[in-house]
Write an enzyme that holds these catalytic residues in place. Structure first.
Site, PDB file in Angstrom:
ATOM      1  N   SER A 171     -11.127   0.762   4.171  1.00  0.00           N
ATOM      2  CA  SER A 171     -10.890   1.591   2.987  1.00  0.00           C
ATOM      3  C   SER A 171     -11.652   1.027   1.802  1.00  0.00           C
ATOM      4  CB  SER A 171      -9.393   1.647   2.677  1.00  0.00           C
ATOM      5  OG  SER A 171      -8.870   0.340   2.527  1.00  0.00           O
ATOM      6  N   HIS A 177      -9.021   3.989  -1.681  1.00  0.00           N
ATOM      7  CA  HIS A 177      -7.619   3.578  -1.537  1.00  0.00           C
ATOM      8  C   HIS A 177      -7.181   2.839  -2.798  1.00  0.00           C
ATOM      9  CE1 HIS A 177      -3.940   1.996  -0.069  1.00  0.00           C
ATOM     10  NE2 HIS A 177      -4.387   1.027   0.720  1.00  0.00           N
ATOM     11  N   GLN A 220      -5.157  -8.995   6.066  1.00  0.00           N
ATOM     12  CA  GLN A 220      -5.275  -7.621   6.559  1.00  0.00           C
ATOM     13  C   GLN A 220      -6.468  -7.447   7.502  1.00  0.00           C
ATOM     14  OE1 GLN A 220      -6.026  -4.802   3.415  1.00  0.00           O
ATOM     15  NE2 GLN A 220      -7.230  -6.254   2.233  1.00  0.00           N
ATOM     16  N   CYS A 233       0.808  -1.226   0.000  1.00  0.00           N
ATOM     17  CA  CYS A 233       0.000   0.000   0.000  1.00  0.00           C
ATOM     18  C   CYS A 233       0.838   1.271   0.000  1.00  0.00           C
ATOM     19  CB  CYS A 233      -0.942   0.009   1.198  1.00  0.00           C
ATOM     20  SG  CYS A 233      -2.198  -1.283   1.133  1.00  0.00           S
ATOM     21  N   CYS A 242       0.174   2.150   6.694  1.00  0.00           N
ATOM     22  CA  CYS A 242       0.488   0.741   6.922  1.00  0.00           C
ATOM     23  C   CYS A 242       0.632   0.034   5.581  1.00  0.00           C
ATOM     24  CB  CYS A 242      -0.590   0.083   7.774  1.00  0.00           C
ATOM     25  SG  CYS A 242      -2.258   0.199   7.107  1.00  0.00           S
ATOM     26  N   GLY A 248       1.612  -3.995   3.568  1.00  0.00           N
ATOM     27  CA  GLY A 248       1.758  -5.433   3.676  1.00  0.00           C
ATOM     28  C   GLY A 248       3.157  -5.822   4.122  1.00  0.00           C
ATOM     29  N   ARG A 261     -19.908   9.121   0.945  1.00  0.00           N
ATOM     30  CA  ARG A 261     -21.327   8.772   0.966  1.00  0.00           C
ATOM     31  C   ARG A 261     -22.095   9.792   1.810  1.00  0.00           C
ATOM     32  NH1 ARG A 261     -18.810   3.520   1.451  1.00  0.00           N
ATOM     33  NH2 ARG A 261     -19.339   2.221  -0.369  1.00  0.00           N
TER      34      ARG A 261
END
Length: 385
Positions: free
Chosen positions: A240, A341, A159, A89, A371, A373, A214
């Protein structure tokens, strides 16, 4: 002392899964922001020495060194190379680090950093599944390794499981997560309605603004959702969004600023990356931030704005508990829960927003972390000029 300056930063709107950007080839998404970057800065594109892009799941239309493909798809000079980075990420934040390091070292003067991801076309983890299937492999990149198993056993590398571990360790309940998620949407909607993203965003066809926020969400609607994992606290509302998008920025040395008549908007004050428990996976921004502050001699109170990726609500809430940061300085225009994301692009998307918000508010220091992986986290501190 050498400096690495940020001259310009742009991004596409972030598209929702199946939304207005879902059918766009990733090379054309990336080409779009590169074209805008060249136009806004007025640079001779042949003067760019490298293009460093982040991208995950590099298969199909994202394969073949997408950084290079984006540059060429934009009709830009063939003599300029490109390289694609995968730090999960944090890939495009790492692209910024590599670009800045090239400038700081004096080996290059003008480098583009960015990232692209079309998650509608290439779903997350699709690449590893596609590569493993013909070989009869089912353990993914982890559990098939005897060395990994000897160290970490058969614990799930997931995750959602990592986010639940964080929620449990730091006592982040579902209600607190949902309140945080609602605040993210409200902040993003306010930013959209007041034009805070206008300058940083480059319209793509009919898609002019971020599609994720939203307006009709509520705590009642969130409370009705089922947790992703049985017995867990995390729902889709506190995670995300799957998204599509691209972002790019130009970094320059002092010599390049002078030679090309550029106006630097910020300098890279600090960059670092740290690792932690790969099973819990998502808590590395906590020690990474502590490391960055120690290296710079800054306190968290000296940081005017923070962008920390909202992979899941507990990631940010645990980070807030540990750092003592003021929540009113953190993700002030919403985060990935509302805005989305697009994995490989998110790092530069966050930095683009951070730069523009520092300019809007007159802040000096902005800190970005996310953060990643493998239990990793990049930290970048930029200083507005």
């Amino acid at each position: 002392m050498a400096e690495a300056y940020i001259v310009e930063a742009v991004r596409t709107p972030v598209g929702r899964r199946g939304g207005g950007l879902s059918a766009v080839h990733p090379a054309d998404l990336g080409a779009h922001v590169l074209t805008a970057l060249v136009e806004r800065t007025g640079i001779d594109p042949a003067a760019v020495e490298d293009v460093v892009f982040g991208c995950l799941d590099a298969v199909g239309p994202q394969a073949g060194d997408i950084a290079r493909t984006c540059w060429l798809a934009a009709g830009l000079p063939e003599e300029v190379p490109g390289v694609t980075v995968d730090r999960q990420c944090g890939s495009s934040q790492q692209a910024v680090h590599f670009a800045a390091q090239a400038v700081l070292s004096g080996t290059q003067d003008l480098v583009v950093a960015g990232g692209v991801q079309n998650m509608s076309l290439i779903p997350i983890a699709f690449a590893s599944r596609q590569a493993a299937a013909p070989l009869g492999l089912t353990d993914g990149p982890f559990l098939g390794s005897p060395g990994w198993r000897a160290r970490y056993g058969d614990q799930p590398v997931n995750q959602f499981a990592g986010a639940e571990m964080i929620a449990a360790k730091w006592g982040v309940g579902r209600e607190e997560q949902e309140e945080f998620a609602l605040r993210s949407h409200r902040r993003a909607i306010h930013a959209l309605d007041t034009g805070r993203f206008d300058r940083e965003t480059v319209r793509y066809g009919a898609v002019a603004v971020d599609e994720g926020p939203r307006r009709d969400t509520s705590l009642e609607k969130m409370a009705a959702l089922k947790p992703v994992l049985d017995g867990g606290t995390i729902t889709a509302a506190c995670s995300s969004q799957v998204s599509d998008g691209a972002a790019a920025m130009l970094l320059a040395s002092e010599r390049a600023v002078h030679d090309h008549g550029l106006r630097p908007r910020a300098r890279v004050h600090h960059l670092s990356v740290r690792g932690e428990d790969p099973i819990r996976m998502l808590s590395a921004p906590i020690p990474a931030t502590a490391h960055a502050l120690k290296r710079t001699g800054l306190t968290i109170d000296a940081i005017d704005l923070v962008e920390i990726n909202e992979a899941f609500a507990p990631v940010v809430l645990a980070w807030l508990r540990e750092t003592g940061a003021d929540p009113d300085k953190v993700n002030v225009n919403g985060g990935a829960i509302a805005l989305g994301h697009p994995l490989g692009a998110t790092g530069v998307r966050l930095m683009t927003t951070l730069l523009h918000e520092l300019e809007r508010t007159g802040g000096r220091y902005g800190l970005q972390t996310m953060c990643e992986g493998g239990g990793q986290a990049n930290v970048t501190i930029i200083e507005r000029l």
